[in-house]
Design a protein around this motif. Structure first.
Motif: not given
Length: 309
Positions: A139-143, A208-210, A215-220
């Motif tokens: 859906l989002t194209g993220l990891y 890094l983003l996933g 509806e939860e995202f994680a970012l490093l």
């Protein structure tokens, strides 16, 4: 004519054969190497879609070069199509044994050569698509969650080796269920893409983003202290809150809650870092949502009790 453009590395010491191949392979980008050493130099900076490799060359022959290429993780998936004047069974079997995908005999028959190259390009493209699908949230194209953790562990090892710090942000869209219930899942999907695009644009390179669930995202983000990470999170919160999401009833505005932590990786690992960020996300939501925890300017170790170690 091959329908899809590609980058092709031709390793061929015969100038006449190289010129023939250049003409046949137009309009593709053709990288040329006269021997194995030159080919390896090119492969340090380029990742061709296909390699056309002569077997008989001065110095290192094509078999040995193919073996070296296939031993390198970054190169091993590039299809290698041998070009050879040898037609004996032993030579051709050896070409496959060292990792070759196919072969074409000299003198070249143009239609056959192009057909075999076309097959290898299609194989390469299909493999790339499958690998992208395996690591990407559709859906989002993220990891996706699995890929985020795999890449996250690799990033942790890199940061730890440099004795650096790593910031983790856990980001949740507030009242997302209400968006789906009131406006439909198509709008909910657009909301997820809107937030994902905003996060990716703000993060840029080096982080890094996933999407790790719902509806939860994680970012490093490496090499920032906690104050910088909290300020960055606050910018994200404000940026997302200002973005209009169009619906049949007019534009709405999303809000997010964000938990932030920063640690030196000699102290904690990735899972603990994300657990602390998730705990702080819970505190942001419990405090009323649409906020960052810790609040910019606060000292997190003295705010609402200690975090889990």
């Amino acid at each position: 004519m091959i329908e899809e453009t590609a980058t092709i590395l031709v390793v061929e010491d015969n100038r006449t054969n190289l010129d023939i191949l250049r003409r046949l392979l137009r309009p593709h980008e053709v990288l040329a190497a006269a021997d194995a050493t030159e080919a390896l130099t090119i492969l340090e900076r380029a990742r061709p879609d296909v390699i056309l490799l002569d077997i008989m060359m001065p110095g290192m022959d094509g078999y040995e070069l193919c073996t070296i290429i296939k031993a390198r993780p970054a190169l091993r998936d590039i299809p290698i199509l041998f070009i050879t004047a040898r037609t004996d069974e032993e030579s051709l079997i050896r070409a496959f044994d060292v990792g070759g995908s196919d072969y074409v005999t000299k003198p070249f028959r143009s239609k056959e050569l192009l057909a075999r190259v076309r097959i290898q390009i299609a194989y390469r493209r299909a493999l790339q698509r499958l690998r992208k699908m395996a690591v990407t949230d559709e859906l989002t194209g993220l990891y996706n969650r699995r890929a985020f953790f795999a890449e996250g562990f690799a990033l942790c090892n890199e940061v730890r080796a440099r004795n650096g710090t790593l910031s983790a942000l856990m980001i949740d869209i507030d009242h997302f269920k209400q968006v789906n219930d009131r406006h439909g899942h198509a709008v909910g999907d657009r909301a997820l893409r809107l937030v994902a695009d905003a996060l990716a644009q703000a993060l840029g390179a080096g982080g890094l983003l996933g999407r790790i669930g719902g509806e939860e995202f994680a970012l490093l983000a490496p090499y920032r202290d906690e104050g910088e990470a909290i300020a960055f999170a606050e910018v994200l919160r404000q940026t997302i809150g200002a973005l209009p999401l169009e619906t049949d009833g007019g534009a709405i505005h999303l809000t997010v809650s964000i938990g932030v932590v920063c640690r030196r990786l000699g102290e904690v690992g990735l899972e603990t870092l994300l657990q602390i960020a998730d705990n702080r996300l819970f505190k942001a939501k419990r405090a009323g949502r649409n906020r960052v925890f810790p609040v910019p300017g606060d000292r997190p170790e003295t705010t609402n009790g200690p975090d889990p170690a």
